[in-house]
Write an enzyme that holds these catalytic residues in place. Structure first.
Site, mmCIF file in Angstrom:
data_model
loop_
_atom_site.group_PDB
_atom_site.id
_atom_site.type_symbol
_atom_site.label_atom_id
_atom_site.label_comp_id
_atom_site.label_asym_id
_atom_site.label_seq_id
_atom_site.Cartn_x
_atom_site.Cartn_y
_atom_site.Cartn_z
ATOM 1 N N ALA A 131 0.780 -1.231 -0.002
ATOM 2 C CA ALA A 131 0.058 -0.019 0.023
ATOM 3 C C ALA A 131 0.849 1.305 -0.106
ATOM 4 C CB ALA A 131 -1.116 -0.161 1.283
ATOM 5 N N HIS A 184 7.019 5.949 1.061
ATOM 6 C CA HIS A 184 8.006 4.619 0.788
ATOM 7 C C HIS A 184 8.912 5.005 -0.316
ATOM 8 C CE1 HIS A 184 4.222 2.629 2.501
ATOM 9 N NE2 HIS A 184 5.210 2.224 3.020
ATOM 10 N N GLN A 238 2.724 -8.957 13.597
ATOM 11 C CA GLN A 238 2.873 -7.594 14.276
ATOM 12 C C GLN A 238 1.487 -6.959 14.496
ATOM 13 O OE1 GLN A 238 5.175 -6.146 11.149
ATOM 14 N NE2 GLN A 238 4.277 -4.144 11.552
ATOM 15 N N GLY A 250 11.358 4.803 7.838
ATOM 16 C CA GLY A 250 10.952 6.073 7.884
ATOM 17 C C GLY A 250 10.828 6.603 9.426
ATOM 18 N N SER A 273 0.815 7.958 5.007
ATOM 19 C CA SER A 273 0.736 6.621 5.766
ATOM 20 C C SER A 273 -0.336 5.712 5.037
ATOM 21 C CB SER A 273 -0.066 6.696 7.256
ATOM 22 O OG SER A 273 -0.484 5.441 7.737
HETATM 23 O O1 PAF Z 1 6.755 -0.403 9.204
HETATM 24 C C1 PAF Z 1 6.411 -1.238 8.458
HETATM 25 O O2 PAF Z 1 5.779 -1.120 7.253
HETATM 26 C C2 PAF Z 1 6.558 -2.790 9.057
HETATM 27 O O3 PAF Z 1 6.474 -2.637 10.417
HETATM 28 C C3 PAF Z 1 7.875 -3.400 8.619
HETATM 29 C C4 PAF Z 1 9.077 -2.745 9.183
HETATM 30 C C5 PAF Z 1 7.907 -3.441 7.006
HETATM 31 C C6 PAF Z 1 7.887 -4.778 9.253
HETATM 32 O O4 PAF Z 1 6.755 -5.631 8.840
#
Ligand code: PAF
Length: 286
Positions: A32, A37, A61, A149, A187
């Site tokens: 996304a 990014h 996570q 980031g 985001s």
């Molecule tokens: O910040 C993120 O997008 C995630 O926490 C990461 C670092 C890719 C780990 O899944």
């Protein structure tokens, strides 16, 4: 851009680069993608001739399964953006590729106080999940450089600790937060907001700027209470925290002291979307 799914194909595509050589820069993502990014890819290209990006929505996570299920996905658009940005290699693993033994009963990482503060309190297990996946990704890609980031301030500190704990010789680079014209931190979650919500969301940055303008003239608790009130008045549903913390430890600062390096960090819900942002204090142009 080469796209690989398996660890074998990844290693083959990187076979010219010695392990942890500075010539490979790595940007882990959950897809996304947005310009934040892409700024990490651009910074990677300044550092290294080979830029590797991963897209993997890491189940371990997410402390809230509904949040995992709702996480936005836009793979085709992501691929176009990465290609246009000059990415060399895109790693797109499956869950079983990174977690061949499954996602349960994984070993814990020693994160100390970082797990007991701010995001650690409100998202139990989240940083363990981040370490589980980033450790696996770093072992797979073996980059010399890792780019993250600054919007995820506490995550950057956690991953710095992961690098120390694992003694992986990868250098961490933290890239400044990219913001929309009204200041909202970019985001992936922003795309879940309605047009009204999107307008209201910018008040999180306005509140952080206000906080900065008041620091260190009022006690932290007074500023935190007023900042929280401002976010609720601007339409936020609830505030997980808005906290002034020591910039190097994230311990709460209990007294206003211009000599302490300070950062204000916020997490709040708007239209059911959890937004986070932060601002190091005393560093903004007037
Ligand atoms: O910040 C993120 O997008 C995630 O926490 C990461 C670092 C890719 C780990 O899944």
């Amino acid at each position: 851009m080469t796209i690989v799914h398996s660890l074998q194909a990844l290693r083959k595509a990187l076979s010219g680069a010695p392990a942890h050589h500075p010539s490979v820069a790595f940007v882990p993502t959950m897809g996304a993608l947005h310009h934040g990014h892409i700024s990490l890819v651009a910074a990677s290209r300044q550092l290294s001739p080979t830029v590797v990006v991963s897209i993997f929505v890491n189940p371990t996570q997410f402390n809230d399964p509904a949040d995992f299920a709702r996480y936005p996905k836009s793979l085709e658009q992501d691929i176009d953006m990465l290609e246009a940005a000059g990415t060399h290699l895109l790693f797109l693993p499956e869950v079983a590729t990174l977690y061949p033994q499954g996602t349960q009963h994984l070993p814990a990482y020693p994160l100390g106080r970082l797990e007991e503060l701010l995001e650690g309190v409100h998202r139990p297990g989240h940083f363990q999940g981040v370490c589980q996946v980033v450790h696996r990704l770093l072992e797979a890609v073996q980059p010399g450089q890792l780019l993250l980031g600054a919007k995820d301030y506490q995550q950057c500190m956690v991953i710095r600790q992961l690098l120390q704990h694992t003694t992986l010789p990868t250098q961490l680079h933290i890239v400044p937060t990219m913001r929309e014209a009204d200041g909202l931190a970019m985001s992936s979650r922003n795309r879940r907001l309605s047009a009204d919500g999107r307008r209201q969301a910018a008040s999180i940055y306005r509140t952080l700027r206000w906080f900065d303008s008041q620091w260190p003239h009022q006690p932290p608790a007074v500023l935190e209470a007023e900042a929280s009130r401002q976010l609720l008045a601007a339409g936020f549903d609830s505030v997980d925290y808005i906290s002034i913390s020591h910039a190097h430890t994230l311990e709460p600062l209990l007294q206003a002291d211009a000599n302490e390096p300070a950062v204000v960090l916020a997490a709040a819900f708007l239209e059911g979307v959890r937004l986070i942002d932060n601002l190091p204090l005393g560093q903004q142009p007037a």
